[in-house]
Design a protein around this motif. Structure first.
Motif: not given
Length: 336
Positions: A161-164, A227-229, A247-252, A274-275
């Motif tokens: 489900n990630d958007i990389a 993007p989440t990743l 980046a999205s919140p909570a992304a890596r 909170e990246l």
């Protein structure tokens, strides 16, 4: 034996050297194929801060074991092996927590000790990984580049489900695409680069969307996508701040670069979302994992290869790799 030697920055020669003898715990590999990495070019030009000269370069290589040192089973002679260039002490803190790639006494074959752009090379026996016959000789040196992607994704833990978002469609970015798509099943992988030919390679390697940011900024082309990743495989110091902003919140976010130039970030930009920020160097014993992925057909290393040269043509091959990024990706050297 013939070996490619960087005597000092700017000096690349092919020398005739004595055949090396494996010490206790080592094997000698008769090298058959090797591949060129950007770090080899950096050592040639004196831009790798870790290199020690003179140096036989090459850390991506494959061959057959033809001699073993004391304590190593002679039945290993004849094995087809890909060599992990990461040599660690095994007892420091990083090694004790499974991070030998940042060992306190780290040595990298082809950087700190002589490497695989040579007819023969030495390696610790534990660094020589047997290969199944399903991985052809011509592609076997590419196990190592894929371990870089394996290492950063182990930190990032991708999901379908990630958007990389991947910055850079060079070899590192392309291996990351293949791992995200083929191994983790990430359904949306966006790649940004400034060269249309590299973006075409990204599409061939599985990217879902390609963005050229040479004229129009990336944020203006993402259409509000967060993007989440994010993987930085381009390694320019300006990228991190942009990645944090997009980046999205909570992304890596994963960094693969070694730029010594500073970049500017605020704590607020990281903490407010909170990246999670991860860095990755080399690989921490990822060879068996990558060998398994290739054997299962999850990766297609052949999609990276654009050129093959004889070892005797090393300067031509290195120059092409450096000067022609539009038309050159991985260059394979035929050694034997």
């Amino acid at each position: 034996m013939k070996s490619v030697v960087i005597e000092r920055p700017g000096s690349l020669t092919i020398e005739t050297r004595p055949l090396p003898q494996p010490a206790a715990g080592e094997v000698r590999v008769k090298v058959q194929y090797a591949s060129i990495c950007g770090s080899d070019v950096h050592i040639w030009h004196g831009h790798n801060p870790f290199a020690r000269y003179p140096r036989v370069i090459g850390h991506e290589f494959f061959g057959r074991i033809d001699a073993v040192g004391e304590g190593i089973d002679s039945r290993r002679i004849g094995e087809r092996v890909a060599v992990d260039p990461v040599v660690s002490c095994g007892h420091c803190y990083p090694c004790s927590v499974g991070r030998p790639n940042v060992c306190s006494e780290l040595q990298v074959i082809g950087v700190h000790r002589d490497g695989g752009f040579s007819e023969y090379a030495l390696a610790p026996a534990d660094n020589a990984w047997p290969l199944p016959e399903s991985i052809p000789d011509t592609l076997a040196s590419l196990v190592e580049p894929f371990t870089i992607a394996a290492n950063i994704t182990a930190f990032l833990q991708p999901t379908a489900n990630d958007i990389a978002l991947i910055y850079g469609a060079g070899p590192m970015g392309l291996t990351a695409i293949q791992v995200l798509k083929g191994v983790y099943g990430v359904q949306q992988v966006i790649v940004v680069d400034r060269l249309p030919e590299r973006l075409a390679l990204a599409q061939q390697n599985g990217a879902d969307r390609m963005i050229d940011n040479s004229q129009l900024p990336l944020d203006a082309q993402l259409d509000g996508i967060k993007p989440t990743l994010i993987i930085d495989a381009a390694c320019h110091p300006s990228i991190l701040a942009e990645a944090v902003a997009l980046a999205s919140p909570a992304a890596r976010i994963g960094l693969l670069g070694f730029s010594g130039e500073p970049c500017t970030l605020t704590q607020q930009s990281l903490t407010s979302k909170e990246l999670s920020l991860f860095t990755s160097r080399l690989n921490s014993k990822r060879f068996p994992q990558v060998i398994g992925w290739i054997e299962q057909g999850l990766l297609q290393p052949e999609k990276l290869v654009t050129h093959t040269f004889a070892l005797s043509e090393i300067e031509q091959a290195m120059t092409l790799f450096e000067k022609q990024p539009r038309h050159c990706c991985k260059v394979i050297l035929k050694v034997d």
